[in-house]
Design an enzyme around this catalytic site. Structure first.
Site, PDB file in Angstrom:
ATOM      1  N   GLY A   1      -7.847 -15.936  -1.113  1.00 27.05           N
ATOM      2  CA  GLY A   1      -6.648 -15.768  -0.298  1.00 27.05           C
ATOM      3  C   GLY A   1      -6.209 -14.325  -0.331  1.00 27.05           C
ATOM      4  O   GLY A   1      -7.015 -13.420  -0.531  1.00 27.05           O
TER       5      GLY A   1
ATOM      6  N   LYS B   1      -7.986 -11.750   6.470  1.00 30.12           N
ATOM      7  CA  LYS B   1      -7.837 -11.067   7.753  1.00 30.12           C
ATOM      8  C   LYS B   1      -8.928 -10.034   7.992  1.00 30.12           C
ATOM      9  O   LYS B   1      -9.337  -9.817   9.142  1.00 30.12           O
ATOM     10  CB  LYS B   1      -6.453 -10.419   7.861  1.00 30.12           C
TER      11      LYS B   1
ATOM     12  N   CYS C   1      -5.834  -9.344   2.205  1.00 24.53           N
ATOM     13  CA  CYS C   1      -6.971  -8.544   2.676  1.00 24.53           C
ATOM     14  C   CYS C   1      -8.180  -9.374   3.100  1.00 24.53           C
ATOM     15  O   CYS C   1      -8.598  -9.314   4.260  1.00 24.53           O
ATOM     16  CB  CYS C   1      -7.389  -7.555   1.591  1.00 24.53           C
TER      17      CYS C   1
ATOM     18  N   LEU D   1     -18.438 -13.917  -8.744  1.00 24.17           N
ATOM     19  CA  LEU D   1     -19.317 -15.080  -8.730  1.00 24.17           C
ATOM     20  C   LEU D   1     -18.642 -16.311  -9.331  1.00 24.17           C
ATOM     21  O   LEU D   1     -19.305 -17.313  -9.557  1.00 24.17           O
ATOM     22  CB  LEU D   1     -20.618 -14.784  -9.499  1.00 24.17           C
ATOM     23  N   HIS D   2     -17.357 -16.230  -9.590  1.00 22.93           N
ATOM     24  CA  HIS D   2     -16.654 -17.365 -10.185  1.00 22.93           C
ATOM     25  C   HIS D   2     -16.280 -18.374  -9.105  1.00 22.93           C
ATOM     26  O   HIS D   2     -15.707 -18.016  -8.074  1.00 22.93           O
ATOM     27  CB  HIS D   2     -15.383 -16.904 -10.903  1.00 22.93           C
TER      28      HIS D   2
ATOM     29  N   GLU E   1      -4.421  -5.998  -5.936  1.00 24.53           N
ATOM     30  CA  GLU E   1      -3.109  -6.433  -6.402  1.00 24.53           C
ATOM     31  C   GLU E   1      -3.208  -6.888  -7.854  1.00 24.53           C
ATOM     32  O   GLU E   1      -4.110  -7.606  -8.233  1.00 24.53           O
ATOM     33  CB  GLU E   1      -2.584  -7.563  -5.519  1.00 24.53           C
TER      34      GLU E   1
ATOM     35  N   ASP F   1      10.834   3.979   5.709  1.00 25.89           N
ATOM     36  CA  ASP F   1      10.724   2.670   6.335  1.00 25.89           C
ATOM     37  C   ASP F   1      11.877   2.503   7.316  1.00 25.89           C
ATOM     38  O   ASP F   1      12.990   2.971   7.053  1.00 25.89           O
ATOM     39  CB  ASP F   1      10.763   1.558   5.273  1.00 25.89           C
TER      40      ASP F   1
ATOM     41  N   VAL G   1       0.830  -1.211   0.000  1.00 28.04           N
ATOM     42  CA  VAL G   1       0.000   0.000   0.000  1.00 28.04           C
ATOM     43  C   VAL G   1       0.859   1.254   0.000  1.00 28.04           C
ATOM     44  O   VAL G   1       0.620   2.195  -0.760  1.00 28.04           O
ATOM     45  CB  VAL G   1      -0.960   0.001   1.203  1.00 28.04           C
TER      46      VAL G   1
END
Length: 435
Positions: A259, A265, A262, A252-253, A152, A30, A11
């Site tokens: 996984g 969790k 986002c 709807l697939h 992503e 960072d 992000v």
């Protein structure tokens, strides 16, 4: 504007780069100094299509730079974005330790009136929590909730052409509203998608959106299992249901479960938030249970339907390791659950993915054979399982595969090969929820 983005994960790096692309002076910060040095050298810590080129362009244009001096950069900035990780705790709640530490640093470092923006996915009440931490700063700190909605694989486009920009702040905080309006104006010129609301509503919007999408996926995966029992085709069911404009066709697939960083969790965190307030979100908690169960569907199909309950000594080829195409992210990937099940049953696993193999190598070492070529992974295999629908897997050379596989068994976790008439080509083919 002078913008600081704290956190150079998915992000933070995407957001900071896109803000630089629209003309701002951005420093991505960072505390991981080695990571900062790699970024300065042009090495991307994540794979996102087009990101490396956009980073290079803005570094060359001196609109984007990288630093490990959090306090120093905060002191020089007008807007500070918090984009640190909020991983789940053992009880499902979001771990806010990194957010708290950033807020504490901001409180003692600001040198002007500053807007502090919570970009990390955080539970309801975090805005108020951070306001308490920064209330005694030497200069006013306006705390804003601005959840991200980046997918992503298409994150740059999502940022530059957003569906919506959710900004949570008090209606009376005109300073923060004006700063955020100006900051997002370049990406909302053609269509103003900025939505101002109170912080609690902004925080909750992110969790509810992801849980709603996860719910659709889990429901259709359950429907797929029903289709197999009654002889229906989930693809046709999906088309019929999705044509209803009240429902729509997206998410709807049927597949092997969701996984990523986002959905898993965020669903659990929303359930936890509700329980903290004395409520049970039954649909949300069931969504998570269904997904956890369904992620074992590929291993169950292999073992029960095709190998008489015994996978020992079988060589299984796996195509696709990332949780979705166009990313190297393997967090909560269905492929990992498949690999774990295969290894526990004594099977040999050979795998390929265009981007995610190093992440898998770090997890499994030499327990999984990672092949540079997809066909190499299939050579001598008793079955080929497709888990992630990368484009290069969508129309392979089936005649070549037929010659490579020890047993012509194709298990298609994404139903992308259903239209190729594979039975007539000598394959035993099975998808998810299809005849």
């Amino acid at each position: 504007m002078k913008v600081c983005v704290i956190g150079t994960g998915y992000v933070g790096l995407v957001s900071g780069t896109c803000f630089a692309e629209t003309g701002n002076d951005v420093v991505c910060v960072d505390i991981d100094t080695a990571k900062i040095e790699r970024l300065r050298g042009g090495e991307m810590p994540i794979f996102e299509p087009g990101l490396d080129e956009m980073v290079a362009r803005n570094v060359t244009g001196r609109r984007l730079s990288f630093s490990s001096d959090v306090a120093g950069v905060v002191a020089e900035s007008e807007v500070v974005f918090v984009a640190v990780g909020t991983p789940p705790r053992s009880d499902g709640a979001a771990n806010l330790l990194a957010v708290d530490r950033v807020a504490e640093t901001v409180a003692v470092s600001v040198a002007r009136e500053t807007v502090l923006v919570l970009k990390s996915t955080v539970p309801v009440g975090t805005n108020a929590r951070v306001r308490r931490i920064v209330k005694d700063a030497a200069f006013p700190v306006h705390v804003v909730s601005n959840p991200e909605f980046l997918k992503e694989g298409s994150a740059l486009d999502d940022f530059m052409r957003p569906d919506r920009i959710v900004i949570g702040t008090a209606p009376t905080d005109t300073f923060a509203r004006d700063v955020m309006q100006r900051l997002y104006l370049p990406v909302s010129l053609s269509s103003d998608r900025i939505m101002f609301m109170d912080p609690a509503s902004a925080e909750l919007t992110k969790y509810v959106a992801n849980t709603m999408l996860a719910m659709r996926i889990s429901f259709m995966n359950e429907v797929a299992m029903l289709c197999e029992k009654v002889g229906a085709d989930v693809h046709l069911v999906r088309k019929g249901v999705g044509s209803d404009e009240r429902i729509g066709a997206k998410f709807l697939h049927a597949g092997p479960g969701y996984g990523g960083s986002c959905f898993p969790k965020d669903v659990v965190a929303l359930v936890h938030t509700a329980r903290e307030h004395g409520l049970e979100l039954d649909l949300a908690s069931t969504t998570d249970r269904v997904n956890q169960r369904h992620k074992g569907v590929l291993a169950r199909k292999l073992k029960q339907a095709h190998f008489d309950g015994d996978l020992r000594g079988k060589r299984i080829a796996v195509w696709g390791l990332a949780f979705k195409p166009r990313t190297d992210d393997v967090r909560e990937s269905p492929a990992l659950q498949l690999i774990d099940a295969l290894l526990s049953e004594g099977a040999e696993v050979r795998a390929h993915d265009p981007e995610a193999m190093e992440s898998v190598r770090a997890l499994y070492g030499d327990r999984v054979t990672l092949c540079d070529d997809a066909y190499e992974a299939a050579d001598g295999a008793d079955a080929l399982v497709l888990v992630t629908e990368w484009r290069q897997y969508q129309n392979p050379d089936f005649a070549r595969l037929r010659g490579l596989l020890r047993r012509p068994l194709l298990l298609d976790g994404r139903n992308i090969w259903a239209g190729y008439g594979l039975a007539a080509q000598g394959f035993c083919y099975e998808g998810i929820g299809r005849k």
